[in-house]
Design a protein around this motif. Sequence first.
Motif, short mmCIF file in Angstrom:
data_model
loop_
_atom_site.label_atom_id
_atom_site.label_comp_id
_atom_site.label_asym_id
_atom_site.label_seq_id
_atom_site.Cartn_x
_atom_site.Cartn_y
_atom_site.Cartn_z
N ALA A 103 -95.90 -66.98 -34.28
CA ALA A 103 -96.41 -65.65 -34.61
C ALA A 103 -96.14 -65.33 -36.07
O ALA A 103 -95.16 -65.79 -36.66
CB ALA A 103 -95.74 -64.61 -33.72
N THR A 104 -97.01 -64.53 -36.65
CA THR A 104 -96.82 -64.04 -38.01
C THR A 104 -96.21 -62.65 -37.93
O THR A 104 -96.67 -61.81 -37.16
CB THR A 104 -98.16 -63.98 -38.76
N VAL A 105 -95.14 -62.43 -38.69
CA VAL A 105 -94.47 -61.13 -38.71
C VAL A 105 -94.56 -60.52 -40.09
O VAL A 105 -94.73 -61.23 -41.09
CB VAL A 105 -92.99 -61.25 -38.28
N THR A 106 -94.45 -59.21 -40.14
CA THR A 106 -94.43 -58.50 -41.42
C THR A 106 -93.04 -57.96 -41.66
O THR A 106 -92.30 -57.68 -40.71
CB THR A 106 -95.46 -57.36 -41.44
N GLU A 107 -92.68 -57.80 -42.91
CA GLU A 107 -91.37 -57.27 -43.26
C GLU A 107 -91.17 -55.92 -42.58
O GLU A 107 -92.05 -55.05 -42.62
CB GLU A 107 -91.25 -57.13 -44.78
N GLY A 108 -90.03 -55.74 -41.94
CA GLY A 108 -89.72 -54.49 -41.27
C GLY A 108 -90.10 -54.46 -39.79
O GLY A 108 -89.65 -53.58 -39.05
N GLN A 109 -90.90 -55.43 -39.34
CA GLN A 109 -91.30 -55.49 -37.93
C GLN A 109 -90.09 -55.86 -37.08
O GLN A 109 -89.31 -56.73 -37.44
CB GLN A 109 -92.41 -56.54 -37.76
N THR A 110 -89.93 -55.20 -35.94
CA THR A 110 -88.82 -55.51 -35.03
C THR A 110 -89.03 -56.91 -34.46
O THR A 110 -90.09 -57.22 -33.92
CB THR A 110 -88.74 -54.49 -33.88
N ILE A 111 -88.01 -57.76 -34.60
CA ILE A 111 -88.11 -59.13 -34.09
C ILE A 111 -87.23 -59.34 -32.86
O ILE A 111 -87.46 -60.26 -32.09
CB ILE A 111 -87.79 -60.18 -35.19
N LEU A 112 -86.21 -58.50 -32.68
CA LEU A 112 -85.37 -58.53 -31.50
C LEU A 112 -84.45 -57.32 -31.52
O LEU A 112 -84.45 -56.56 -32.47
CB LEU A 112 -84.56 -59.83 -31.38
N ILE A 113 -83.69 -57.15 -30.45
CA ILE A 113 -82.73 -56.06 -30.34
C ILE A 113 -81.36 -56.66 -30.10
O ILE A 113 -81.22 -57.64 -29.37
CB ILE A 113 -83.09 -55.13 -29.15
N ILE A 114 -80.35 -56.07 -30.73
CA ILE A 114 -78.97 -56.46 -30.43
C ILE A 114 -78.27 -55.23 -29.88
O ILE A 114 -78.21 -54.19 -30.53
CB ILE A 114 -78.22 -57.00 -31.66
N GLU A 115 -77.77 -55.38 -28.66
CA GLU A 115 -77.01 -54.30 -28.04
C GLU A 115 -75.56 -54.47 -28.45
O GLU A 115 -74.96 -55.53 -28.25
CB GLU A 115 -77.12 -54.36 -26.52
N ALA A 116 -75.00 -53.41 -29.02
CA ALA A 116 -73.60 -53.42 -29.42
C ALA A 116 -73.00 -52.07 -29.03
O ALA A 116 -73.54 -51.02 -29.43
CB ALA A 116 -73.46 -53.65 -30.92
N MET A 117 -71.97 -52.09 -28.25
CA MET A 117 -71.28 -50.87 -27.81
C MET A 117 -72.26 -49.88 -27.17
O MET A 117 -72.30 -48.70 -27.51
CB MET A 117 -70.53 -50.24 -28.99
N LYS A 118 -73.10 -50.39 -26.28
CA LYS A 118 -74.07 -49.60 -25.51
C LYS A 118 -75.17 -48.97 -26.38
O LYS A 118 -75.87 -48.08 -25.96
CB LYS A 118 -73.37 -48.48 -24.72
#
Length: 152
Positions: A103-118
């Motif tokens: 996939a092609t992504v653009t700067e600032g596009q969400t690529i994943l989520i990291i859950e930290a401390m809920k």
Amino acid sequence: MADKKQGIDQTLIRDLANILNETDLTEIEVEQDDLRIRVSRAGTPQYVSAPVPAVAAPVAAVSVAAPAAETARTNKNAVTAPMVGTAYLAAAPGARPFVEVGATVTEGQTILIIEAMKTMNQIPAPRSGKVVEILVEDAAPVEYGEPLIVIE
């Protein structure tokens, strides 16, 4: 153990190294009788100190050569984890992933989520480009600085 002349069981060390490669762990340590062995992917061997019994137990440290896929993990184009937490590749279980290989992504596009401390932290692409490799599994724990995705 295998052969008293060698001091440690080479087969055991190879088996532990294979476990590292198969599970993508960074190190593994086992203790059996008076022998403690730690196998690590670290660049330099790490030595383990153990309580010294009446007869000193052999202690071994082994540095495992990185597999070919590990080269991608040290790639300068890898996006690294900005925090410790759990990485999620999609917004919800069963949902389509934010990005896929190719996939092609653009700067600032969400690529994943990291859950930290809920708290769910969206991780943006630091630059535009093509996703060439995703280095983490969905819902996998990640550490600060760990390579997550390679964008070229």
